[in-house]
Design a protein around this motif. Structure first.
Motif, PDB file in Angstrom:
ATOM      1  N   ILE A  23       0.838  -1.200   0.000  1.00 17.75           N
ATOM      2  CA  ILE A  23       0.000   0.000   0.000  1.00 17.75           C
ATOM      3  C   ILE A  23       0.878   1.256   0.000  1.00 17.75           C
ATOM      4  O   ILE A  23       1.651   1.480   0.928  1.00 17.75           O
ATOM      5  CB  ILE A  23      -0.949   0.006   1.215  1.00 17.75           C
ATOM      6  CG1 ILE A  23      -1.780  -1.286   1.250  1.00 17.75           C
ATOM      7  CG2 ILE A  23      -1.853   1.235   1.161  1.00 17.75           C
ATOM      8  CD1 ILE A  23      -2.625  -1.528   0.029  1.00 17.75           C
ATOM      9  N   ASP A  24       0.735   2.045  -1.063  1.00 13.12           N
ATOM     10  CA  ASP A  24       1.535   3.256  -1.226  1.00 13.12           C
ATOM     11  C   ASP A  24       0.618   4.469  -1.058  1.00 13.12           C
ATOM     12  O   ASP A  24      -0.332   4.640  -1.821  1.00 13.12           O
ATOM     13  CB  ASP A  24       2.182   3.260  -2.610  1.00 13.12           C
ATOM     14  CG  ASP A  24       3.054   4.491  -2.841  1.00 13.12           C
ATOM     15  OD1 ASP A  24       3.316   5.231  -1.871  1.00 13.12           O
ATOM     16  OD2 ASP A  24       3.468   4.694  -4.000  1.00 13.12           O
ATOM     17  N   ILE A  25       0.915   5.296  -0.054  1.00 16.80           N
ATOM     18  CA  ILE A  25       0.055   6.464   0.183  1.00 16.80           C
ATOM     19  C   ILE A  25       0.680   7.747  -0.345  1.00 16.80           C
ATOM     20  O   ILE A  25       0.061   8.816  -0.261  1.00 16.80           O
ATOM     21  CB  ILE A  25      -0.249   6.628   1.685  1.00 16.80           C
ATOM     22  CG1 ILE A  25       1.034   6.931   2.477  1.00 16.80           C
ATOM     23  CG2 ILE A  25      -0.968   5.395   2.231  1.00 16.80           C
ATOM     24  CD1 ILE A  25       0.766   7.296   3.930  1.00 16.80           C
ATOM     25  N   THR A  26       1.876   7.644  -0.908  1.00 17.17           N
ATOM     26  CA  THR A  26       2.580   8.866  -1.311  1.00 17.17           C
ATOM     27  C   THR A  26       1.865   9.595  -2.446  1.00 17.17           C
ATOM     28  O   THR A  26       1.936  10.826  -2.535  1.00 17.17           O
ATOM     29  CB  THR A  26       4.025   8.550  -1.744  1.00 17.17           C
ATOM     30  OG1 THR A  26       3.998   7.594  -2.827  1.00 17.17           O
ATOM     31  CG2 THR A  26       4.807   7.965  -0.572  1.00 17.17           C
ATOM     32  N   ALA A  27       1.172   8.832  -3.313  1.00 20.92           N
ATOM     33  CA  ALA A  27       0.512   9.461  -4.453  1.00 20.92           C
ATOM     34  C   ALA A  27      -0.984   9.671  -4.224  1.00 20.92           C
ATOM     35  O   ALA A  27      -1.708  10.066  -5.135  1.00 20.92           O
ATOM     36  CB  ALA A  27       0.725   8.617  -5.712  1.00 20.92           C
ATOM     37  N   VAL A  28      -1.459   9.405  -3.011  1.00 20.43           N
ATOM     38  CA  VAL A  28      -2.893   9.515  -2.718  1.00 20.43           C
ATOM     39  C   VAL A  28      -3.269  10.969  -2.462  1.00 20.43           C
ATOM     40  O   VAL A  28      -2.631  11.654  -1.655  1.00 20.43           O
ATOM     41  CB  VAL A  28      -3.271   8.650  -1.493  1.00 20.43           C
ATOM     42  CG1 VAL A  28      -4.732   8.883  -1.115  1.00 20.43           C
ATOM     43  CG2 VAL A  28      -3.018   7.181  -1.789  1.00 20.43           C
ATOM     44  N   THR A  29      -4.308  11.408  -3.161  1.00 24.31           N
ATOM     45  CA  THR A  29      -4.885  12.729  -2.904  1.00 24.31           C
ATOM     46  C   THR A  29      -6.294  12.523  -2.363  1.00 24.31           C
ATOM     47  O   THR A  29      -7.195  12.143  -3.119  1.00 24.31           O
ATOM     48  CB  THR A  29      -4.937  13.575  -4.185  1.00 24.31           C
ATOM     49  OG1 THR A  29      -3.610  13.715  -4.714  1.00 24.31           O
ATOM     50  CG2 THR A  29      -5.518  14.955  -3.894  1.00 24.31           C
ATOM     51  N   PRO A  30      -6.507  12.712  -1.072  1.00 29.49           N
ATOM     52  CA  PRO A  30      -7.838  12.474  -0.501  1.00 29.49           C
ATOM     53  C   PRO A  30      -8.915  13.328  -1.178  1.00 29.49           C
ATOM     54  O   PRO A  30      -8.697  14.513  -1.459  1.00 29.49           O
ATOM     55  CB  PRO A  30      -7.667  12.870   0.974  1.00 29.49           C
ATOM     56  CG  PRO A  30      -6.203  12.721   1.238  1.00 29.49           C
ATOM     57  CD  PRO A  30      -5.528  13.107  -0.041  1.00 29.49           C
TER      58      PRO A  30
END
Length: 343
Positions: free
Chosen positions: A147-154
């Motif tokens: 799970i990679d959250i670095t590219a997540v834009t909420p």
């Protein structure tokens, strides 16, 4: 939309039939040989699939398909062309191939189901093709489990309480997927489930984790669920053998621990694997499934068990299944869901 009825006129030049279709599950269609039941159901599938080349080759003059919103799809042969219209409230509108493909996702499971044609034109044994396909899907899901959250834009912010509740719900699904071999790898410094203190201290990253996990679960939960249900259904039929799935691979084990190749299964055992694989892995929720002669190669006792299991799958995936059958054992005690074709 759900189908409610179908009527065909001039089938094979002389037959007119009408059937009612159960909106909540399975519908059986039976008749004598040569009466056109398989052709009738294949025609319904081909229209909804937008396969007009196949429809043009079929001998019929008109097909009406009724839907639960009160509309009727009308396909009529006009000399050398097809006239396809949607009728509702006495108004008619011409329908394109693209419109047809949007009406209802549809799947056809033919009586000749042990051989499949690949996209490159090669013929393969269905079991080998499906085993490869399942392993590929599993590997793809496993590769995405970091799970990679670095590219997540909420999309939007959430309160700490909402994040806690969302992650608690996701945790139960993640645990279920873990039991199917899909184990997620969390970003360093985050844990599941987090405490309210963890979220308060690291709100932004747990917000991103919520969205990232939602995407992963939405993409892969059905695969895990299908593997679980598939295993349970197949093993409810098999005796002295157990099917297991490990890392996406299908294995057949004897009670003494010996592993058998898929080709060593009996014809009936192969049909069970193929039929339920197609229903669980190759059919999207909400679809219409046209199923031709599921009784092939099955013992009477296995035939009698098909109807309730198919109905369970209908409820699980919101399917409608149209079954063409010669077997009263398949219908068994569900005659209220059966249509006999009489001209």
């Amino acid at each position: 939309m759900k189908l409610t009825s179908a009527s065909v006129y001039g089938l094979i030049g002389s037959f007119d039939y009408s059937i009612s279709i159960n909106t909540e599950g399975i519908t059986f269609v039976h008749s004598t040989n040569g009466a056109g039941k398989s052709l009738f159901l294949k025609l319904i599938f081909s229209i909804l699939h937008g396969d007009l080349d196949t429809v043009r080759r079929m001998p019929f003059s008109r097909l009406n398909i009724g839907f639960d919103d009160g509309s009727t799809l009308i396909t009529e042969r006009k000399e050398d062309r097809l006239l396809i219209q949607m009728q509702k409230n006495e108004l008619e509108e011409n329908i394109t191939t693209e419109d047809l493909e949007m009406l209802k996702p549809s799947v056809y499971i033919s009586a000749d189901r042990q051989i499949v044609k690949k996209k490159d034109g090669r013929l393969m044994y269905a079991l080998d093709a499906y085993a490869e396909e399942l392993e590929d899907w599993f590997v793809s899901a496993k590769d995405a489990a970091a799970i990679d959250i670095t590219a997540v834009t909420p999309k939007e912010d959430m309160s700490d309480a909402d994040i806690e509740n969302e992650l608690r719900d996701l945790k139960s699904k993640v645990d279920f997927m873990f039991n199917s071999g899909l184990r997620i790898n969390l970003p360093v410094g985050l844990r599941m489930p987090p405490s309210r203190y963890d979220i308060n201290k690291n709100h932004e990253n747990y917000l991103k984790l919520t969205y990232a996990l939602e995407d992963y679960v939405n993409d892969n939960y059905q695969l895990a669920e299908s593997m679980d249900v598939f295993r349970d259904i197949v093993n409810s039929f098999y005796t002295n053998k157990v099917m297991r799935i490990s890392n996406g691979r299908i294995y057949i084990d004897l009670r003494d621990g010996t592993t058998l190749p898929l080709e060593s299964l009996s014809s009936g055992e192969k049909h069970i694997l193929i039929m339920f694989y197609r229903l669980l892995f190759q059919t999207e929720p909400g679809s219409l499934v046209v199923f031709d002669e599921p009784e092939i190669s099955l013992h009477v006792s296995w035939q009698q068990r098909l109807g309730p299991i198919l109905n369970d799958i209908c409820r699980l995936r919101d399917l409608q299944i149209l079954v063409a059958t010669h077997s009263p054992q398949v219908i068994h005690d569900m005659w209220d869901l059966a249509n006999e074709l009489r001209s």
